[in-house]
Design a protein around this motif. Structure first.
Motif, PDB file in Angstrom:
ATOM      1  N   MET A   2       0.837  -1.193   0.000  1.00  0.00           N
ATOM      2  CA  MET A   2       0.000   0.000   0.000  1.00  0.00           C
ATOM      3  C   MET A   2       0.869   1.237   0.000  1.00  0.00           C
ATOM      4  O   MET A   2       1.989   1.229   0.511  1.00  0.00           O
ATOM      5  N   GLY A   3       0.372   2.309  -0.566  1.00  0.00           N
ATOM      6  CA  GLY A   3       1.097   3.573  -0.548  1.00  0.00           C
ATOM      7  C   GLY A   3       0.787   4.376   0.696  1.00  0.00           C
ATOM      8  O   GLY A   3       0.229   3.879   1.664  1.00  0.00           O
ATOM      9  N   GLY A   4       1.162   5.652   0.655  1.00  0.00           N
ATOM     10  CA  GLY A   4       0.859   6.556   1.764  1.00  0.00           C
ATOM     11  C   GLY A   4       1.689   6.294   3.002  1.00  0.00           C
ATOM     12  O   GLY A   4       2.622   5.479   3.015  1.00  0.00           O
ATOM     13  N   GLY A  23       1.729   2.732   3.993  1.00  0.00           N
ATOM     14  CA  GLY A  23       2.690   1.946   3.226  1.00  0.00           C
ATOM     15  C   GLY A  23       4.088   2.059   3.786  1.00  0.00           C
ATOM     16  O   GLY A  23       4.822   1.061   3.884  1.00  0.00           O
ATOM     17  N   THR A  43       0.633  11.284   3.320  1.00  0.00           N
ATOM     18  CA  THR A  43       1.116  11.728   2.015  1.00  0.00           C
ATOM     19  C   THR A  43       0.055  12.414   1.173  1.00  0.00           C
ATOM     20  O   THR A  43       0.375  12.977   0.123  1.00  0.00           O
ATOM     21  N   VAL A 101      -1.626  11.241  -5.828  1.00  0.00           N
ATOM     22  CA  VAL A 101      -1.665  10.099  -4.900  1.00  0.00           C
ATOM     23  C   VAL A 101      -1.101   8.862  -5.584  1.00  0.00           C
ATOM     24  O   VAL A 101      -0.322   8.102  -4.993  1.00  0.00           O
ATOM     25  N   TYR A 102      -1.475   8.665  -6.853  1.00  0.00           N
ATOM     26  CA  TYR A 102      -1.004   7.505  -7.605  1.00  0.00           C
ATOM     27  C   TYR A 102       0.524   7.516  -7.730  1.00  0.00           C
ATOM     28  O   TYR A 102       1.187   6.501  -7.500  1.00  0.00           O
ATOM     29  N   ASP A 115       2.193   6.965  -4.240  1.00  0.00           N
ATOM     30  CA  ASP A 115       1.998   5.579  -3.810  1.00  0.00           C
ATOM     31  C   ASP A 115       2.840   4.610  -4.629  1.00  0.00           C
ATOM     32  O   ASP A 115       3.329   3.598  -4.113  1.00  0.00           O
ATOM     33  N   THR A 126      -3.810   0.806  -5.850  1.00  0.00           N
ATOM     34  CA  THR A 126      -3.474   2.215  -6.043  1.00  0.00           C
ATOM     35  C   THR A 126      -4.316   2.850  -7.141  1.00  0.00           C
ATOM     36  O   THR A 126      -4.776   3.994  -7.001  1.00  0.00           O
TER      37      THR A 126
END
Length: 296
Positions: free
Chosen positions: A33-35, A38, A133, A152-153, A156, A179
């Motif tokens: 996962m991002g952010g 992540g 983020t 965001v994309y 991430d 994502t």
């Protein structure tokens, strides 16, 4: 006061939805996962740090960045999420059965992405931020042509690259699906990027609102004459074009001055001119440039 309570509740619900998405679908499945979450997964893998503590540290750091670029009011709306989200992660993680809803990785990617996107949409629409983020994404949205969803994309994707070190190829692919779903949902919920909003305001307090738009909202405004349909009263209305992130403050200001004001909001696909494609000039600077041009 009522609107503030509604916004706080909306921010709280958004953070609860985010915590549920992480603990019910993302962490149990092991999907990258991002952010800030992540980053928490990365540090948890290598150092055993608690995800909630990492998220708290990242959020506090980016809260300081928010204060510099978005000002005190934005920080006041964001600080709640900064502190509430890590606490909610701990609470939701201890709900019996939360981590065993499904073992299907595709369902986890789809529902996790849907809930994360909805949570960010809820919070940003309330004029705040989920912290982490997405503050960086909103900065990119403010100073570049990138939408919040696209930003965001990209962010991430970079964080996913860090997790590629300890995730297999299939899990990375599911992380990309997650994502893409998040960014798609955000772009559906929020009119972002260089798309701006045209706001028309009809109020008997148009003069007070005009001054606040000019000096508090820092936006241009146009007055036009109108006649009300019911009472046939002649008065003035206001039209202004603003970036999306100023909408919450504008509406809050208008309804504080006149709770009975009538507001319509339209999406404008492109805006050229001062405050958008060129720097916004003060009235004095504008007058000087016009005078200089006439003297040539």
């Amino acid at each position: 006061m009522k609107n503030k309570i509604i916004n706080v509740v909306q921010v709280l619900v958004g953070n609860i939805v985010l915590a549920v998405a992480v603990e019910a679908f993302i962490v149990p499945s092991g999907i990258p996962m991002g952010g800030a979450t992540g980053l928490g997964l990365v540090l948890h893998h290598f150092f055993g740090w608690r995800i909630s503590m990492t998220v708290l540290m990242v959020n506090v750091l980016l809260l300081i960045v928010s204060a510099v670029f978005f000002g005190k009011e934005f920080v006041e709306k964001t600080i709640f999420s900064t502190l509430a989200y890590p606490v909610l992660l701990e609470i939701v993680a201890n709900i019996p059965g939360i981590s065993t809803i499904t073992n299907d990785l595709m369902l986890c990617a789809l529902f996790g992405g849907l809930l994360v996107g909805c949570s960010m949409g809820l919070v940003v629409k309330a004029g705040g931020s989920t912290g982490g983020t997405d503050v960086v994404a909103m900065l990119l949205n403010k100073y570049t042509p990138l939408t919040v969803g696209t930003s965001v994309y990209l962010i991430d994707f970079c964080i996913l690259a860090l997790q590629a070190v300890f995730s297999n190829k299939e899990m990375i692919l599911f992380g990309i699906v997650l994502t893409i779903v998040i960014s798609t949902v955000i772009n559906r919920l929020l009119p972002d990027g260089k798309v701006s909003l045209q706001v028309m305001i009809i109020s008997k307090e148009y003069e007070k609102i005009r001054k606040e738009i000019l000096f508090q909202i820092q936006a241009g405004v146009t007055l036009f004459y109108l006649e009300t349909g019911y009472a046939k009263e002649k008065q003035k209305g206001l039209i202004c074009v603003i970036p999306r992130y100023k909408l919450y403050d504008l509406k809050e200001m208008v309804y504080c001055i006149d709770p009975y004001a009538f507001i319509t909001i339209s999406v404008v696909n492109e805006v050229d001119g001062q405050g958008f494609t060129t720097d916004r000039l003060s009235f004095e600077e504008y007058e000087q440039k016009i005078e200089h041009k006439e003297n040539l």
